[in-house]
Write an enzyme that holds these catalytic residues in place. Structure first.
Site, PDB file in Angstrom:
ATOM      1  N   ASP A  19      -1.758  -1.422  -4.111  1.00  0.00           N
ATOM      2  CA  ASP A  19      -2.185  -0.423  -5.215  1.00  0.00           C
ATOM      3  C   ASP A  19      -0.522  -0.584  -6.164  1.00  0.00           C
ATOM      4  OD1 ASP A  19      -0.286   1.868  -3.876  1.00  0.00           O
ATOM      5  OD2 ASP A  19      -1.514   2.127  -2.970  1.00  0.00           O
ATOM      6  N   ASP A  26      -3.837   3.723   2.323  1.00  0.00           N
ATOM      7  CA  ASP A  26      -6.107   3.200   2.691  1.00  0.00           C
ATOM      8  C   ASP A  26      -5.878   2.055   2.875  1.00  0.00           C
ATOM      9  OD1 ASP A  26      -4.929   2.360   0.080  1.00  0.00           O
ATOM     10  OD2 ASP A  26      -6.383   3.020  -0.711  1.00  0.00           O
ATOM     11  N   GLU A  54      -5.599 -20.888 -16.945  1.00  0.00           N
ATOM     12  CA  GLU A  54      -6.218 -21.685 -15.679  1.00  0.00           C
ATOM     13  C   GLU A  54      -6.779 -22.843 -16.549  1.00  0.00           C
ATOM     14  OE1 GLU A  54      -8.421 -20.916 -12.037  1.00  0.00           O
ATOM     15  OE2 GLU A  54      -8.693 -19.514 -13.424  1.00  0.00           O
ATOM     16  N   ASN A  79      -0.439   4.655  -0.687  1.00  0.00           N
ATOM     17  CA  ASN A  79      -1.421   5.580  -0.287  1.00  0.00           C
ATOM     18  C   ASN A  79      -1.884   6.110   0.648  1.00  0.00           C
ATOM     19  OD1 ASN A  79      -3.546   4.139  -1.126  1.00  0.00           O
ATOM     20  ND2 ASN A  79      -3.974   5.451  -2.548  1.00  0.00           N
ATOM     21  N   ASP A 112       0.747  -0.875  -0.083  1.00  0.00           N
ATOM     22  CA  ASP A 112       0.152   0.064  -0.030  1.00  0.00           C
ATOM     23  C   ASP A 112       0.783   1.069  -0.439  1.00  0.00           C
ATOM     24  OD1 ASP A 112      -2.023   1.670   0.631  1.00  0.00           O
ATOM     25  OD2 ASP A 112      -2.152   1.530   2.466  1.00  0.00           O
ATOM     26  N   HIS A 122      -3.051 -17.335  -5.993  1.00  0.00           N
ATOM     27  CA  HIS A 122      -4.619 -16.574  -4.588  1.00  0.00           C
ATOM     28  C   HIS A 122      -5.583 -17.274  -4.870  1.00  0.00           C
ATOM     29  CE1 HIS A 122      -5.526 -16.458  -8.943  1.00  0.00           C
ATOM     30  NE2 HIS A 122      -6.920 -16.078  -8.590  1.00  0.00           N
ATOM     31  N   ASP A 123      -5.914 -18.550  -5.237  1.00  0.00           N
ATOM     32  CA  ASP A 123      -6.431 -19.561  -5.277  1.00  0.00           C
ATOM     33  C   ASP A 123      -6.450 -20.537  -4.385  1.00  0.00           C
ATOM     34  OD1 ASP A 123      -8.551 -17.704  -6.900  1.00  0.00           O
ATOM     35  OD2 ASP A 123      -8.428 -19.090  -8.602  1.00  0.00           O
ATOM     36  N   ASP A 170      -4.100  -9.916 -16.294  1.00  0.00           N
ATOM     37  CA  ASP A 170      -4.428 -11.340 -16.128  1.00  0.00           C
ATOM     38  C   ASP A 170      -6.062 -11.227 -17.245  1.00  0.00           C
ATOM     39  OD1 ASP A 170      -6.246 -13.098 -14.629  1.00  0.00           O
ATOM     40  OD2 ASP A 170      -4.992 -13.225 -12.469  1.00  0.00           O
ATOM     41  N   ASP A 178      -8.009 -16.494 -17.359  1.00  0.00           N
ATOM     42  CA  ASP A 178      -9.071 -16.918 -16.291  1.00  0.00           C
ATOM     43  C   ASP A 178     -10.096 -18.318 -16.579  1.00  0.00           C
ATOM     44  OD1 ASP A 178      -9.650 -16.240 -13.607  1.00  0.00           O
ATOM     45  OD2 ASP A 178     -11.405 -16.241 -14.701  1.00  0.00           O
TER      46      ASP A 178
END
Length: 565
Positions: A29, A25, A254, A23, A21, A327-328, A98, A200
Site C-alpha cells: 500500500d 492486510d 508502452e 496495515n 504492506d 511487472h509484465d 501510470d 499503458d
C-alpha cells in the site's frame, strides 16, 4: 545532443500490491511505499514509477480502472497519496504515474451508463457493434489474454470490444469527448504536482475505423488494425499541447509492435509527443513470433542486432528506454542470466549492460537484489489473469499437455515479477505480518534487501555504483553507441564517446569463459577500469579474457581518471 534531466535519470518501478504492506492486510500500500522511500533514495534513483493505484475491481490488478481520481481502497486514501508525493519531493524524488486510458473497467460509470441506455452519449465512448449472422462476434479478433476480443453486453444484442480482459472495454478515442475526459484526468494529477506519465499501450488508442477481420489464414491478434493507428500521432500531439507542455514532464509510452521508424515519430523532440517508448522487440527474442508462451532459446547475435538497431536509430533527436524486466515480464536474471550458480555475477552483468547504453534505465523492484522467478506447485497458486486464461485455453481448448503449459508459465508468467518484495529474512520476507496476497518466493531467506545492504559486494551495492557513475560521467548517458566485434558468439562489446571521453564496455553473456581480441582503436586512451563485477579485472588491452558472466567497463580521455568505482 540536447541534455535534459529525464535522460540523466534512473527510474525505479514500484508494483504497489507487492512492495510493502503497512496495515497488515497482506497487500502492499501507499503507507508501505512511504516507509521505504529512504531505501530508494539511498539506492540512488531519481524517479519512481507507480503501477496503477486508482480505484479498481482488480480483474487485471489495477489496470482496469473504475475511477481515475480516487485511490484504490486496498492501497490507502488520497490523503496518503498527498503525503507520499510530498515525502518524495522532499527527498528529491520525482513521481511518474501510470496512465491507463486505452480502456477502462467495465465497472466505470461511463461504461455502466452505456450499458443502461443504448441512446446514451456514453455508448460512443466505447466500441459497440452488431454481431455477425449465426451468433458470431463482429470480427475475428482475439484478445491479448486469449479467447475473443468481443463480449456480448449482458442485456442487449450488441458486442463490445476488449483487447484485454472482458472487464476492460476499449475506449473510442475518435470521440472528442473521450479525449476531453482523459485530459481532465491528466490535469487532475498534474495539478497535484506529479512529474510525469507512463502510458499503458498508448499506441493502441487509434483503431482502424472499420474494425476489419484478420485474414482467415493469419493470426487473429489483429495488431495491424489497432496498433499505431491512423490518428495516434494527432491525438498524442493534442495531448502534448493540452497537458504535457505545461510542465517539464517525463513521459514514456508502452508500445507493443512498434518499429524504430515508428518510435522516431513518437519520440523525436521536434514532434512534441512523448520522451520515450517501451519497445517489446527484445522481449520476443525467446518467443515464436509474438506468442510469448511458445518459447525458443534466445541468441546473443539477435540481442545485439535488436539493441544495436534501437541505439543507432534513436540516436538523433530521440531517446531510448532501457529495461529487461517489469511487472509484465519474467525476472531478468532468470530469463537472460543464470539464477543459480552465477546469479550474482549475471545480475551484475545485465545491470552493467542496461546502465551503460544510451537511454534512461528502468529498474523493476527487486531487480537490484537479484530476485528470481517463482515456480508455484499448482496453477491454483497463480493470480495473474493472463496466466490463468492461457492455462485454461491451452489445456481445455487446444488440449496441450498441462506439464508443458506449466513450464512456459514458470518461464514467462507475469506472477514471476509480482511475488512480494524481499526485505529481510523474517516471515513473509518482511513484506507483511499477514498472509500475503500471493506467496513469497522461498529464497527470500538468502535473497533480501537487509542482507544485500550488509554485503558490500552485493548486487544492490553494484547498482548504487552504476547509478553514481551515470551521475558523474556524461559519456555514460549521452555518448554515441558503436558496437565492437559484432560477430563474437558470447561477448557483447561496444564503445561510447562524448565530449572527449570514451567508454569501452565488454560483457560475457554466458557461463563459459571467453576470449576477445579487440581492435586497438576501441581501447580508450589511458583507459582505467570504471566498474566490473569481479574484484579483479582484465587489463584494458587488445587481448582480453572474461570469466563467467564477467562485465567490465573502461573509461579514458579527458577526465577519465575521475570518479572511479
Amino acid at each position: 545532443m540536447k541534455e535534459t534531466w529525464w535522460k540523466e535519470a534512473v527510474v525505479y518501478q514500484i508494483y504497489p500490491r507487492s512492495f510493502m504492506d503497512s496495515n497488515g492486510d497482506g497487500i502492499g500500500d501507499l503507507g508501505g511505499i512511504i516507509r521505504k522511500l529512504d531505501y530508494l533514495k539511498e539506492l540512488g534513483v531519481n524517479v519512481i514509477w507507480l503501477s496503477p493505484i486508482y480505484r479498481s475491481p482488480n480483474d487485471d490488478n489495477g489496470y482496469d480502472i473504475s475511477d481515475y481520481c480516487e485511490i484504490m481502497e486496498e492501497f490507502g486514501t488520497m490523503e496518503e497519496f498527498d503525503r507520499l508525493l510530498k515525502a518524495m519531493h522532499e527527498r528529491g524524488l520525482k513521481l511518474m504515474m501510470d496512465l491507463v486510458v486505452n480502456h477502462t473497467s467495465d465497472e466505470h460509470p461511463w461504461f455502466q451508463a452505456a450499458l443502461k441506455d443504448k441512446n446514451s452519449p456514453y455508448r460512443d465512448y466505447y466500441f459497440f457493434r452488431d454481431g455477425k449472422p449465426g451468433g458470431l462476434p463482429p470480427n475475428n479478433w482475439c484478445s491479448h489474454f486469449g479467447f475473443s476480443a468481443w463480449e456480448k453486453e449482458p442485456e442487449g444484442e450488441q458486442y463490445f470490444l476488449h483487447l484485454y480482459t472482458k472487464k476492460q472495454p476499449d475506449l473510442n478515442w475518435d470521440n472528442p469527448s473521450v479525449r476531453e475526459e482523459v485530459y481532465r484526468i491528466m490535469q487532475f494529477w498534474t495539478d497535484k504536482g506529479i512529474d510525469g506519465f507512463r502510458m499503458d499501450v498508448i499506441n493502441y488508442i487509434s483503431k482502424a475505423a472499420e474494425l476489419p477481420d484478420m485474414p482467415e489464414d493469419g493470426p487473429h491478434l489483429a495488431t495491424p488494425y489497432f496498433a499505431n493507428g491512423p490518428h495516434v500521432h494527432e491525438y498524442l500531439q493534442e495531448m502534448n499541447r493540452r497537458i504535457l507542455s505545461q510542465r517539464d514532464f517525463i513521459t514514456v509510452g508502452e508500445m507493443v509492435s512498434v518499429t524504430t521508424d515508428q518510435a522516431r515519430l513518437y519520440t523525436h523532440e521536434d514532434r512534441h509527443e512523448l520522451n520515450m517508448v517501451f519497445t517489446f522487440e527484445h522481449m520476443y527474442l525467446d518467443a515464436v513470433g509474438e506468442d510469448k508462451w511458445q518459447i525458443r532459446q534466445w541468441k546473443l547475435s539477435e540481442l545485439k542486432a535488436v539493441f544495436g538497431k534501437w541505439q543507432t536509430s534513436l540516436a538523433d533527436g530521440c531517446w531510448n528506454s532501457l529495461y529487461l524486466n517489469n511487472h509484465d515480464q519474467a525476472r531478468m536474471v532468470s530469463r537472460f542470466g543464470d539464477d543459480g550458480k552465477y546469479r550474482v555475477e549475471s545480475a551484475k552483468m545485465l545491470a552493467t549492460f542496461l546502465h551503460t547504453l544510451q537511454g534512461t534505465p528502468y529498474i523493476y523492484q527487486g531487480e537490484e537484489l537479484g530476485m528470481t522467478n517463482i515456480r508455484f506447485g499448482s496453477i491454483d497458486q497463480y493470480k495473474d489473469i493472463d496466466t490463468l486464461n492461457h492455462y485454461a485455453e491451452a489445456v481445455t481448448v487446444f488440449h496441450e499437455d498441462p506439464k508443458r503449459v506449466m513450464e512456459a508459465i514458470y518461464a514467462k508468467g507475469r506472477d514471476n515479477a509480482r511475488t512480494p518484495m524481499q526485505w529481510d529474512a523474517s516471515p513473509n520476507a518482511g513484506f507483511t505480518d499477514a498472509v500475503p496476497w500471493i506467496p513469497v518466493n522461498p529464497n527470500y531467506t538468502e535473497i533480501n534487501a537487509e542482507a544485500a545492504i550488509r554485503d558490500t559486494e552485493s548486487i544492490y551495492h553494484y547498482y548504487q555504483d552504476l547509478i553514481r557513475i551515470r551521475r558523474h560521467h556524461k559519456v555514460v548517458v549521452y555518448g554515441d553507441y558503436n558496437p565492437v566485434c559484432e560477430e563474437h558468439p558470447s561477448i557483447y562489446a561496444y564503445t561510447r564517446r562524448y565530449q572527449g571521453q570514451m567508454l569501452l564496455v565488454v560483457l560475457n553473456f554466458f557461463s563459459d569463459p571467453a576470449v576477445i581480441d579487440l581492435p586497438k582503436a576501441c581501447l580508450p586512451e589511458n583507459g582505467v577500469r570504471l566498474i566490473g563485477n569481479y574484484e579483479d579485472a582484465p587489463a584494458c588491452e587488445v587481448h582480453m579474457k572474461l570469466r563467467a558472466f564477467e562485465a567490465v567497463a573502461f573509461l579514458g580521455g579527458d577526465g577519465g581518471e575521475q570518479i572511479m568505482i
